[in-house]
Design a protein around this motif. Structure first.
Motif, PDB file in Angstrom:
ATOM      1  N   LEU A 189       6.314  -8.382   3.497  1.00  0.00           N
ATOM      2  CA  LEU A 189       4.939  -8.813   2.806  1.00  0.00           C
ATOM      3  C   LEU A 189       5.177  -9.342   1.426  1.00  0.00           C
ATOM      4  CD1 LEU A 189       3.141  -5.413   3.868  1.00  0.00           C
ATOM      5  CD2 LEU A 189       2.532  -7.672   4.532  1.00  0.00           C
ATOM      6  N   VAL A 190       6.310  -8.844   0.697  1.00  0.00           N
ATOM      7  CA  VAL A 190       6.403  -9.683  -0.543  1.00  0.00           C
ATOM      8  C   VAL A 190       6.676 -11.173  -0.239  1.00  0.00           C
ATOM      9  CG1 VAL A 190       8.089  -9.819  -2.427  1.00  0.00           C
ATOM     10  CG2 VAL A 190       7.542  -7.836  -1.556  1.00  0.00           C
ATOM     11  N   GLY A 191       7.285 -11.355   0.682  1.00  0.00           N
ATOM     12  CA  GLY A 191       7.271 -12.810   1.150  1.00  0.00           C
ATOM     13  C   GLY A 191       6.072 -13.694   1.359  1.00  0.00           C
ATOM     14  N   HIS A 192       5.175 -13.056   1.943  1.00  0.00           N
ATOM     15  CA  HIS A 192       3.789 -13.650   2.137  1.00  0.00           C
ATOM     16  C   HIS A 192       3.148 -13.567   1.109  1.00  0.00           C
ATOM     17  CE1 HIS A 192       3.250 -13.977   6.523  1.00  0.00           C
ATOM     18  NE2 HIS A 192       4.122 -13.037   6.665  1.00  0.00           N
ATOM     19  N   LEU A 193       3.298 -12.705  -0.043  1.00  0.00           N
ATOM     20  CA  LEU A 193       2.522 -12.845  -1.338  1.00  0.00           C
ATOM     21  C   LEU A 193       3.172 -13.892  -2.149  1.00  0.00           C
ATOM     22  CD1 LEU A 193       1.966  -8.990  -1.905  1.00  0.00           C
ATOM     23  CD2 LEU A 193       0.326 -10.873  -1.089  1.00  0.00           C
ATOM     24  N   LEU A 194       4.407 -14.235  -1.976  1.00  0.00           N
ATOM     25  CA  LEU A 194       4.758 -15.174  -2.893  1.00  0.00           C
ATOM     26  C   LEU A 194       4.460 -16.614  -2.348  1.00  0.00           C
ATOM     27  CD1 LEU A 194       7.193 -15.897  -5.072  1.00  0.00           C
ATOM     28  CD2 LEU A 194       8.661 -16.135  -3.406  1.00  0.00           C
ATOM     29  N   MET A 218       0.290  -6.712  -7.369  1.00  0.00           N
ATOM     30  CA  MET A 218       0.861  -7.232  -6.224  1.00  0.00           C
ATOM     31  C   MET A 218       1.251  -5.851  -5.410  1.00  0.00           C
ATOM     32  SD  MET A 218       4.369  -8.014  -5.418  1.00  0.00           S
ATOM     33  CE  MET A 218       4.951  -9.569  -5.485  1.00  0.00           C
ATOM     34  N   GLN A 219       1.802  -4.944  -6.135  1.00  0.00           N
ATOM     35  CA  GLN A 219       2.329  -3.847  -5.745  1.00  0.00           C
ATOM     36  C   GLN A 219       1.109  -3.203  -4.725  1.00  0.00           C
ATOM     37  OE1 GLN A 219       1.360  -3.941  -8.837  1.00  0.00           O
ATOM     38  NE2 GLN A 219       0.294  -1.949  -9.471  1.00  0.00           N
ATOM     39  N   ALA A 220      -0.156  -3.304  -5.418  1.00  0.00           N
ATOM     40  CA  ALA A 220      -1.223  -2.855  -4.357  1.00  0.00           C
ATOM     41  C   ALA A 220      -1.584  -3.542  -3.192  1.00  0.00           C
ATOM     42  CB  ALA A 220      -2.412  -2.714  -5.505  1.00  0.00           C
ATOM     43  N   ALA A 221      -1.477  -5.105  -3.272  1.00  0.00           N
ATOM     44  CA  ALA A 221      -1.408  -5.934  -2.101  1.00  0.00           C
ATOM     45  C   ALA A 221      -0.268  -5.569  -1.082  1.00  0.00           C
ATOM     46  CB  ALA A 221      -1.267  -7.255  -2.621  1.00  0.00           C
ATOM     47  N   VAL A 222       0.825  -5.262  -1.378  1.00  0.00           N
ATOM     48  CA  VAL A 222       1.818  -4.719  -0.430  1.00  0.00           C
ATOM     49  C   VAL A 222       1.533  -3.417   0.076  1.00  0.00           C
ATOM     50  CG1 VAL A 222       4.015  -4.170  -0.100  1.00  0.00           C
ATOM     51  CG2 VAL A 222       3.726  -5.925  -1.655  1.00  0.00           C
ATOM     52  N   ALA A 223       0.787  -2.590  -0.553  1.00  0.00           N
ATOM     53  CA  ALA A 223       0.277  -1.305  -0.120  1.00  0.00           C
ATOM     54  C   ALA A 223      -0.684  -1.377   0.758  1.00  0.00           C
ATOM     55  CB  ALA A 223      -0.235  -0.331  -1.361  1.00  0.00           C
ATOM     56  N   ALA A 250       1.373   6.932   3.205  1.00  0.00           N
ATOM     57  CA  ALA A 250       1.976   7.739   2.245  1.00  0.00           C
ATOM     58  C   ALA A 250       2.883   6.687   1.173  1.00  0.00           C
ATOM     59  CB  ALA A 250       2.919   8.699   2.748  1.00  0.00           C
ATOM     60  N   VAL A 251       3.576   5.933   1.984  1.00  0.00           N
ATOM     61  CA  VAL A 251       4.417   4.785   1.371  1.00  0.00           C
ATOM     62  C   VAL A 251       3.368   3.855   0.537  1.00  0.00           C
ATOM     63  CG1 VAL A 251       6.058   2.738   1.665  1.00  0.00           C
ATOM     64  CG2 VAL A 251       6.334   4.751   2.990  1.00  0.00           C
ATOM     65  N   ALA A 252       2.493   3.549   1.143  1.00  0.00           N
ATOM     66  CA  ALA A 252       1.455   2.672   0.475  1.00  0.00           C
ATOM     67  C   ALA A 252       0.957   3.436  -0.930  1.00  0.00           C
ATOM     68  CB  ALA A 252       0.277   2.282   1.224  1.00  0.00           C
ATOM     69  N   ALA A 253       0.600   4.590  -0.795  1.00  0.00           N
ATOM     70  CA  ALA A 253       0.228   5.429  -1.967  1.00  0.00           C
ATOM     71  C   ALA A 253       1.426   5.380  -3.050  1.00  0.00           C
ATOM     72  CB  ALA A 253      -0.117   6.830  -1.617  1.00  0.00           C
ATOM     73  N   GLY A 254       2.686   5.557  -2.649  1.00  0.00           N
ATOM     74  CA  GLY A 254       3.700   5.551  -3.577  1.00  0.00           C
ATOM     75  C   GLY A 254       3.877   4.243  -4.412  1.00  0.00           C
ATOM     76  N   LEU A 255       3.719   3.088  -3.615  1.00  0.00           N
ATOM     77  CA  LEU A 255       3.756   1.889  -4.046  1.00  0.00           C
ATOM     78  C   LEU A 255       2.732   1.505  -5.196  1.00  0.00           C
ATOM     79  CD1 LEU A 255       4.744  -0.526  -0.878  1.00  0.00           C
ATOM     80  CD2 LEU A 255       6.203   0.658  -2.636  1.00  0.00           C
ATOM     81  N   CYS A 256       1.599   2.007  -4.844  1.00  0.00           N
ATOM     82  CA  CYS A 256       0.477   1.574  -5.663  1.00  0.00           C
ATOM     83  C   CYS A 256       0.636   1.949  -7.172  1.00  0.00           C
ATOM     84  CB  CYS A 256      -0.755   2.487  -5.053  1.00  0.00           C
ATOM     85  SG  CYS A 256      -1.763   1.836  -3.837  1.00  0.00           S
TER      86      CYS A 256
END
Lengths: 251, 251, 251, 251
Positions: C219-224, C88-93, D91-97
């Motif tokens: 986005l975390v809210g949307h994924l939940l 899910m971190q990649a989905a937020v990303a 860049a934030v997205a890359a960090g979250l991945c």
């Protein structure tokens, strides 16, 4: 009042129970086993299968961009893999995110400069005069010089050689070389690729895409190596130690 | 006590003033103009140039994975491009992020199943018995059946045909076909690609990478189409309207 | 000759066996239980703890940006989650990747316009004259008007009210309102947030970051919600069906 | 036969000309200026505004996760920014991945372990016996011990203190402490956060989301520092030099 609906259309592919068609070609019958990965990219981008000469030059262009050693992009991908080895797609994604204005942007910028200077490659333009004008008008010319490869970038030399062999050494190649001569700087790999993209009639906006697809291939290679011979953890630990050392109380 | 330093090493590439070497090959002299993009990927992953037969089957495998129409991944890339057209690398990255367990994971899972069932392809295993055992022991067998393509997946048919032509139809191909026969389901494209990855001696962990690099090519194609013939905005507006309609006060 | 090494330094945090210090404050003793998430963001960005009035206005600014319903960004995140629910971190990303020039860029653009028009908020500038000049010189003024919220954007109204309450209604708020009056368009939420960022002395480059951190929360809210009440698959299937319909052979 | 359509619904937000409603609350009237960013996250995740005690403990949990110095994730974000400073969202997205199984996964794993061991926190379970059973059955228990912080993790100590203060020190906190005692290892920050997530009735799947939103805040801080006091280029150059040195011809 309701918003009028617009149609949703894509012309890239369709399938039915027994058929899969990509860009108008039957995937099993006309693509698989007939096109290599570079030809397939050419088909995706142009809607047609490349001829032999086009296949050769296009594959050469993208192959040039695949692997550049431990770049910031490769390092970002490896550091991401360190935290999420179960999601290697996200590590490739992280690596791609940095292919922006600083490293990959120069191909795009160079192609744009060439396309805007010479909108119609069939016109009988005076390329030497054009090169002078572009050089005078452009503050920072992309596609020339290289911090390491001096006096010439051997990739550009090779790409122009192939351009001549395959009949793609046209006015855009001449123009970027003339601009280089004007600035007394050799054309680099991104300059050569930009000129060749123009020769192939590609939109300059597409140039970043060439780098992105090529680097995706290279990043998978880096992640495979990282899984066998890791370096990201050591890079992280050294960086972390040095970065915060000045903040810690002296013992 | 200071942490002992570990070395930082990558064997993928190096350059000096006049040389650029990738995987031990001179980039301008031995790669550019000689290898197509699929061959370059093979070199990155294995450290050696493919032979003609390997080149044909490997290019066929990755070419199969490039374009599948408007997938969730393509749609995510297009929606991202809608918000950040200046950063198309990030749109490709967004599209790649979803190539996880649900869609691309089946190739990986199938290759793992085959590699674990038959660790040594040179052993004289009874493949029919092995297929029975795998079928009995595996709760959900990846690489078989397809929601749309029935009774056969024409891509798998074509890939096995090429496998025979190129001398790559070995025990892993036989095993997945025997497993399919056992389950009365045809092998699909991901099953065929997984078996061929095993035939080529690839680590099953690498299979996701094949999908990721191939889709990066396809996603650039989608973004080029999106820039000319957009659909993301309409998809978004329709979704937004329908999604929140039930919450709005009746007029 | 070897490249001279530069130091590697970060002032954000350090830890030893028994201490963890962030931005000069003891994490367990001075941060956890004392700062809310918005205050912590303020500390990260400015290096100091906000006062009560700053805490109120800053939290209001970021809270405004958290949730906007099914945006392209939320939809990209949900489509990514459909393919890789284990990451899910990649989905937020993926969702963040689209926060570029089109949707989030306007805050940045507006803050830049205001900061460049009034580099020193303590100067005795004639704001009406300044608004006229900015309006004349700027081709497309960001931060004004809204396609849906007319005649006023209720978020901007509320933010300016809070700005007055907390003593942050200064020259940048006046200037954007004067620019709006000049263009006969109301200031929207991004315009108000941009002006407040200037009042707080933030660099305009930071404004995109405010949107990025706030949307990560949303986005975390949307994924939940997607995990419990999915919509991405249906959006994909409908889009896929309609997009390729015109290509398929008529039955 | 056409596929039957399913409805597309999201309950998170809606807007009309003069109203914007998030999770059933009027955004300008009930949220902006009333909820801090942590409370807003709580509202997004649970659909309700936290009480004062919930606000305190929830903000403490997420604040703990914001900043950990130069982590692999922060380094990936900074390296991405080096290549694409114009796209800091990427860049934030890359960090979250990279917030996957290795670093952030332990909160998730710990919350899952606790929730599965004690599905109903109101049951009169013998927690000592339960701790013994969990310890015996779990191969690698997440949420215990720390490579640096010994003998205790001061963040966990503080979080449990706040849990007692706010009335959230219930059976899940007791259980993880009992498991720690059983293993003779102190509970670390992720263990404490996992237990508190269970006390708040959160789904364990949501725990990764808490880390993701908190780190998005921290990553914006890192990118702001990178823009003023860069370290990524030096990390890259040192790594590149060392990584390929063994391949280069000796002079």
């Amino acid at each position: 009042m309701a918003r009028p609906r617009k149609p949703i259309r894509s012309d890239l592919a369709w399938s039915t129970v027994d058929r899969i068609v990509v860009r108008g070609k039957d995937l099993p019958g006309e693509i698989i086993g007939r096109l290599n990965l570079g030809d397939m990219a050419f088909l995706e981008l142009t809607g047609r299968t490349p001829g032999a000469a086009e296949s050769k030059i296009f594959n050469a262009m993208v192959v040039t961009l695949v692997e550049h050693g431990v770049t910031p992009s490769a390092l970002a991908a490896r550091l991401t893999y360190l935290g999420a080895p179960e999601a290697m797609q996200a590590a490739v994604a992280a690596g791609l995110c940095g292919l922006g204005s600083v490293f990959v942007g120069s191909t795009e910028g160079c192609a744009r400069m060439l396309a805007e200077a010479l909108p119609d490659p069939k016109s009988s333009a005076d390329l030497a005069a054009l090169a002078k004008r572009v050089t005078a008008e452009t503050r920072r010319i992309p596609g020339l010089g290289h911090p390491l490869h001096k006096p010439v970038d051997p990739r550009a030399v090779r790409l122009f050689e192939l351009a001549r062999e395959t009949g793609h050494y046209g006015k855009y190649c001449e123009l970027i070389q003339a601009i280089g001569a004007e600035k007394k700087l050799p054309v680099n790999a991104t300059g050569a690729i930009a000129a060749l993209a123009c020769e192939l009639g590609f939109d300059w906006k597409l140039c970043r895409g060439l780098g992105v697809m090529a680097r995706a291939v290279g990043l998978v290679g880096h992640l495979l190596e990282e899984s066998r011979q890791p370096l990201a953890e050591e890079v992280w630990l050294r960086t972390e130690e040095e970065a915060s050392e000045h903040l810690k109380p002296k013992k």
